[in-house]
Structure formats: structure tokens, C-alpha cells
Design a protein around this motif. Structure first.
Motif, short mmCIF file in Angstrom:
data_model
loop_
_atom_site.label_atom_id
_atom_site.label_comp_id
_atom_site.label_asym_id
_atom_site.label_seq_id
_atom_site.Cartn_x
_atom_site.Cartn_y
_atom_site.Cartn_z
N ASP A 3 44.73 81.35 52.42
CA ASP A 3 43.83 81.55 53.54
C ASP A 3 43.99 80.46 54.61
N ALA A 4 45.19 79.95 54.75
CA ALA A 4 45.42 78.87 55.72
C ALA A 4 45.27 79.40 57.15
N LEU A 5 44.65 78.59 57.98
CA LEU A 5 44.54 78.90 59.40
C LEU A 5 45.84 78.57 60.10
N GLU A 6 46.07 79.20 61.22
CA GLU A 6 47.22 78.84 62.06
C GLU A 6 46.80 77.61 62.88
N HIS A 7 47.43 76.49 62.61
CA HIS A 7 47.09 75.25 63.30
C HIS A 7 48.01 74.97 64.48
N ARG A 8 48.84 75.93 64.81
CA ARG A 8 49.66 75.86 66.02
C ARG A 8 49.36 77.11 66.84
N GLN A 9 48.32 77.00 67.63
CA GLN A 9 47.80 78.19 68.31
C GLN A 9 48.79 78.82 69.28
N GLU B 281 50.23 82.05 68.32
CA GLU B 281 49.40 83.24 68.51
C GLU B 281 49.28 83.61 69.99
N GLY B 282 50.02 82.89 70.83
CA GLY B 282 49.98 83.18 72.26
C GLY B 282 48.78 82.60 72.98
N ARG B 283 48.09 81.67 72.37
CA ARG B 283 46.91 81.06 73.01
C ARG B 283 47.35 79.90 73.89
#
Length: 112
Positions: free
Chosen positions: A1-7, A10-12
Motif C-alpha cells: 500500500d505504498a504511496l507514490e512519493h514522486r508525484q 502521476e502528472g502532478r
């Protein structure tokens, strides 16, 4: 359940938020600046603190357990955050408040 810590993956954009950080309850510096249980932050990191050194307190984490902020109470303003509040300050007052608190601490600290 790791978050994406390189946004950026995700195109942010850099001034967008990507995840929520939970603030540890108590009287630590980050809670004094932002008196709430959570903050939304941006994220661009691939490394993080695993185990803080003696005297360093963890004051914020993400839902996947990554340490997002630490505090060294022995310092006048010993606060470190993993996100980039300088990119969020213009749209999010809680991030601008971090800089206001730093300036206020500098004003109160006598020159050596």
C-alpha cells in the motif's frame, strides 16, 4: 500500500498536493504552527528518514509509514519537512505559515 512519493510520475505539477500527512498529536513545533491532525502536501522524494537520531522526534508521517517531518526540540527552530512548502505557500496558507514561523523565530533569536 505504498504511496507514490514522486508525484511527477502521476502528472502532478509541483504546486499541486498529492497526499495527506498525519501530524503526531502533542505540543511539537509543527502542531504549534499548524494546529490540525493532517496536512496535504506535495511529494518529490525517493529517500526518507528511516530511524531518527537521538533527540529527534518524528512529528508527521504518511499512511504508508514514511516519515514526513522531524523536529529537534533542543534547537530554536529545528523542524525539517520532507515536502516542498515553498512550492505550495502561494496557494495553501498552512504552508506559508511554516515560513512565517521561521521568520518569527529568527527575529526572536539574538545574534551571536
Amino acid at each position: 500500500d505504498a504511496l507514490e512519493h514522486r508525484q511527477q510520475r502521476e502528472g502532478r505539477l509541483r504546486d499541486e498536493t498529492s497526499h495527506t500527512v498525519s501530524l503526531v498529536p502533542g505540543g511539537h513545533l509543527l502542531r504549534q504552527i499548524h494546529d490540525a491532525a493532517t496536512m496535504v502536501t506535495n511529494s518529490f522524494h525517493h529517500q526518507a528518514v528511516k530511524e531518527p537520531a537521538p533527540g529527534v522526534e518524528v512529528v508527521a508521517t504518511t499512511s504508508d509509514g514514511v516519515i514526513e517531518a522531524i523536529w529537534l526540540p533542543a534547537m530554536g527552530f529545528g523542524l525539517a519537512v520532507q515536502w516542498h512548502p515553498e512550492m505550495l505557500a502561494h496557494r495553501h496558507p498552512e504552508h506559508a505559515a511554516l515560513f512565517g514561523a521561521l521568520v518569527n523565530a529568527a527575529v526572536r533569536t539574538p545574534a551571536r
